[in-house]
Structures are given as structure tokens and as C-alpha cells.
Design a protein around this motif. Sequence first.
Motif, PDB file in Angstrom:
ATOM      1  N   ASP A 293       0.831  -1.210   0.000  1.00  0.00           N
ATOM      2  CA  ASP A 293       0.000   0.000   0.000  1.00  0.00           C
ATOM      3  C   ASP A 293       0.861   1.255   0.000  1.00  0.00           C
ATOM      4  OD1 ASP A 293      -2.295  -1.492  -0.010  1.00  0.00           O
ATOM      5  OD2 ASP A 293      -2.662  -1.316   2.144  1.00  0.00           O
ATOM      6  N   GLY A 294       1.935   1.213   0.787  1.00  0.00           N
ATOM      7  CA  GLY A 294       2.846   2.351   0.842  1.00  0.00           C
ATOM      8  C   GLY A 294       3.564   2.567  -0.472  1.00  0.00           C
ATOM      9  N   ASN A 295       3.894   1.459  -1.143  1.00  0.00           N
ATOM     10  CA  ASN A 295       4.556   1.553  -2.440  1.00  0.00           C
ATOM     11  C   ASN A 295       3.644   2.220  -3.459  1.00  0.00           C
ATOM     12  OD1 ASN A 295       5.106   0.041  -5.297  1.00  0.00           O
ATOM     13  ND2 ASN A 295       7.006   0.354  -4.187  1.00  0.00           N
ATOM     14  N   PHE A 296       2.357   1.838  -3.448  1.00  0.00           N
ATOM     15  CA  PHE A 296       1.401   2.484  -4.347  1.00  0.00           C
ATOM     16  C   PHE A 296       1.309   3.974  -4.024  1.00  0.00           C
ATOM     17  CE2 PHE A 296      -2.733   4.446  -4.753  1.00  0.00           C
ATOM     18  CZ  PHE A 296      -2.998   4.294  -6.101  1.00  0.00           C
ATOM     19  N   TYR A 297       1.211   4.286  -2.743  1.00  0.00           N
ATOM     20  CA  TYR A 297       1.049   5.672  -2.297  1.00  0.00           C
ATOM     21  C   TYR A 297       2.212   6.540  -2.789  1.00  0.00           C
ATOM     22  CZ  TYR A 297       0.579   9.634   0.934  1.00  0.00           C
ATOM     23  OH  TYR A 297       0.442  10.895   1.470  1.00  0.00           O
ATOM     24  N   GLU A 298       3.418   6.068  -2.557  1.00  0.00           N
ATOM     25  CA  GLU A 298       4.594   6.863  -2.933  1.00  0.00           C
ATOM     26  C   GLU A 298       4.702   7.007  -4.446  1.00  0.00           C
ATOM     27  OE1 GLU A 298       8.883   7.505  -0.924  1.00  0.00           O
ATOM     28  OE2 GLU A 298       8.299   5.423  -1.284  1.00  0.00           O
ATOM     29  N   HIS A 299       4.406   5.930  -5.163  1.00  0.00           N
ATOM     30  CA  HIS A 299       4.473   5.966  -6.627  1.00  0.00           C
ATOM     31  C   HIS A 299       3.427   6.932  -7.185  1.00  0.00           C
ATOM     32  CE1 HIS A 299       5.206   4.460 -10.689  1.00  0.00           C
ATOM     33  NE2 HIS A 299       3.894   4.360 -10.847  1.00  0.00           N
ATOM     34  N   PHE A 300       2.215   6.892  -6.629  1.00  0.00           N
ATOM     35  CA  PHE A 300       1.147   7.771  -7.100  1.00  0.00           C
ATOM     36  C   PHE A 300       1.459   9.227  -6.762  1.00  0.00           C
ATOM     37  CE2 PHE A 300      -3.193   9.642  -6.851  1.00  0.00           C
ATOM     38  CZ  PHE A 300      -3.619   9.339  -8.133  1.00  0.00           C
ATOM     39  N   ARG A 301       1.997   9.457  -5.571  1.00  0.00           N
ATOM     40  CA  ARG A 301       2.337  10.825  -5.174  1.00  0.00           C
ATOM     41  C   ARG A 301       3.424  11.403  -6.083  1.00  0.00           C
ATOM     42  NH1 ARG A 301       5.631  12.864   0.217  1.00  0.00           N
ATOM     43  NH2 ARG A 301       5.577  15.087  -0.334  1.00  0.00           N
ATOM     44  N   LYS A 302       4.448  10.616  -6.378  1.00  0.00           N
ATOM     45  CA  LYS A 302       5.516  11.109  -7.246  1.00  0.00           C
ATOM     46  C   LYS A 302       4.981  11.404  -8.642  1.00  0.00           C
ATOM     47  CE  LYS A 302       9.431   8.977  -4.863  1.00  0.00           C
ATOM     48  NZ  LYS A 302      10.523   7.969  -4.923  1.00  0.00           N
ATOM     49  N   GLY A 303       4.035  10.577  -9.093  1.00  0.00           N
ATOM     50  CA  GLY A 303       3.419  10.839 -10.388  1.00  0.00           C
ATOM     51  C   GLY A 303       2.616  12.123 -10.379  1.00  0.00           C
TER      52      GLY A 303
END
Length: 401
Positions: free
Chosen positions: A306-316
Amino acid sequence: MTTKFSLLGKAATKWDEAAKKFESTQKVYDAKVKSVGTDGSWNGQSATAAQPVMTITSGQYTAAAKEARAIASILRDAENQFVKLRAELKSAVADAVNAGMKVSEDGIARYDYEKASEADANAARHDPDLHTVEDSWTKHIDKAVKAFDETDKYVKLALKQAVEDPDPLDGVNHGFNGKALDDIEAVEGQKAGDLAMKLNSNGHLKDTELAELKRLERENKGDKDFSQAFLNSLGPKGTISFSNKLADLAGDKKHAQDYRQLRDALATNIASATKVPKFKGEGGKELRFGSKEYSQAYSQWLKSPDGNFYEHFRKGLQKAGVAKYGLDAVTEKQNTIGRYHGQQVRGYQSLITLMQHGDGYSTQFLTDMGDDIRAAEDKKQGGDPDIWDLYGDFGDQRQSR
């Protein structure tokens, strides 16, 4: 109604066992075979040629275990959903029977004259609205049956995708799927993303497609796996474009209400997909946001899926948020030389407008997004103080920001 859905659970157990066997075999293969090609004891052209093959074979064992576990998860998910849906169908039939209906094997509800008193039966025969009442109960039951059909469709789709070759061009014919989705809701989210992308590209959907997208959003409201798969399919830029497209289509007379519902659903998707949990310390006490303990827990959480998705989406979003997008509301279409003709809105502006139609956003997400927005306008961080400037008459007042 009498199907033994427990067989799906038993099949899932067998697939879990298969995954363990694949992992066990991989360990033996790596230790007894692959190691020979990598420990330096085997040299020459044959060794050079064999090493890539061994790596691929070892990787296939890993992918096979992943695929097997995905199938097991899908089967368990299917069992749980089917059991729930059967209960809902039985309840729908029971409701009709309690209302004086007799339900056929085909789900057709008709007034049960045999169980009615002579007076009630006579009244029913002369009731001009009886047929309408019967039809309403038939539709009530049919709705529960259709829910079964829709779920069955996505179970099949999830299983089909789980066993598909993830890369037909990697040289491995019919390879195992190491990227298999293990959740029916995630497959539904992916499908919803495909429909949203189609709306972005074509500017419209067929009525059946629009109804399908609405149903997927409605039945998966607040589901994290669905929302993450949905946003993954769109990507941050596609998510903002979808939001803008829904805003542009809000004036469509035929489907205005549908597009507003999808707009609200998209806001909910963002909230559920980016939800950062409330971390707890010793004794189960919630950690204070911003504290050292909270920051440590948050950093650890970022390593989770979940954290990986969060960070990836935020950077995008950091890139998509400052990009420019077309939006009818900020463009003077009639005047081709006007001051406001052709101006575009920034991604974060669209995103914030969208988020006003939802709630439940985590404090961490709102804080992170606020930091990213400030960074985009901070000269010291290479930003532009005028980045958000817009000109035009939005509502009753002319404004420039």
C-alpha cells in the motif's frame, strides 16, 4: 442455489499447496543446478549459453508460485462473494414470498392464490395493480440474479488474466504469470480504468459501457484494491484528465447525473487508494501525527504494498499536478483571439476541485499534497509563484487565480 461453493475453498487450498511445491522445487533447482552455472566451476561457451536459461527457469518457478497463489486467492474471494450473493438472493425470494408471492424456478413472482384467504384472493383478482406488483418483485429477484452473473463474469476474467503470459515477447512460450492480480476487486478496478481511459480518448461511452462503469464504482465504493487498480490503470495524468473530462461532460443533458456520480466516485477512489492508516504504539495508543514515532511508522509503512502504491502515485502527481490540461470551464471557445482563449488549467487545480466532492482523505495525504503544491510555487525550490494564475469569469466574479 444448491451449489457447494465450499469446493472453491478446497480448490484454493490445493493451489496454495502447488505454490509451496513450486517454491520448494525452485530451491532445489537453484542449489543443485543453477549454482553450477554461477559458482565458477563450469566455464566455456556452454556455461555462458546455459546461464541465461537457468536464470529464466528459476524465474519461472517464482512466477509459477505467484500465479498459483493468485488463483488460490481469487477462488477464496469467489467463494466468499458467491456465498454472500446466494444469501442475498434467498433473502430476495423470501421477501417476495412474505409479500404473498409464489416464485418459480425461473425467478418469476406471481400472486400465490393457494396460500391466500378467499377474501384476499378475490381482492387480488380484481386489483388492477396486481401485475405491476408482481413485476416489481420479479425485478427485485432478477437484480439479485444479475449480481451473481456480474460476479461470475469477473471471476472468470480474473482467472483468465491470472494465467495469461505476462510478456509474450520474452522468449518464454506460455510463461507463468508472475504479475498475476490476486483479487477480483483489483481486476474490476482494472476494467473500470479501461472504460475511463476510453472515455478520455473518445469523449463518450456506449450506454452499456457507461452503466458498467457506474456499476463497478457503485459496488466497489471505498474498496482499496479496486481503487488502487483503477488509479494504476489511469496513472496520475490520466486520473486528472478523467476528472476534467467528467467536468466537461457535466452539461450533457442525457447523462449529466451519471457523470456527476462518476466524479464523486473518482474522489472516493482517491481517498480510499491513498489512505494512510492510523499508526498505533505501545498499548494500542494512536501515534500523534507529526511525532517522531509517527514518522518512523510512516517510513516503515511506505515499504508495504500500500505504501509503495502511495509513494508511486504521489511522485506521479508531482509531475502531473503542474502539467497543463484543457478544460472547457477556463477556455473562451467562442472568441479565438480573446485573452482567455486556449488557456489551460494545472493538474493540481483540477485535483483539488475534484476532491471537494469527496471526503475521508488521510491527514498524511493532504499534508503531502499541500507540501508538493507549495514546492511547485516556491522560487527557492525552482517553482513559479504565478503557476496557478488563471484569467476569466468563473461564476459571478472575474478572477485571476
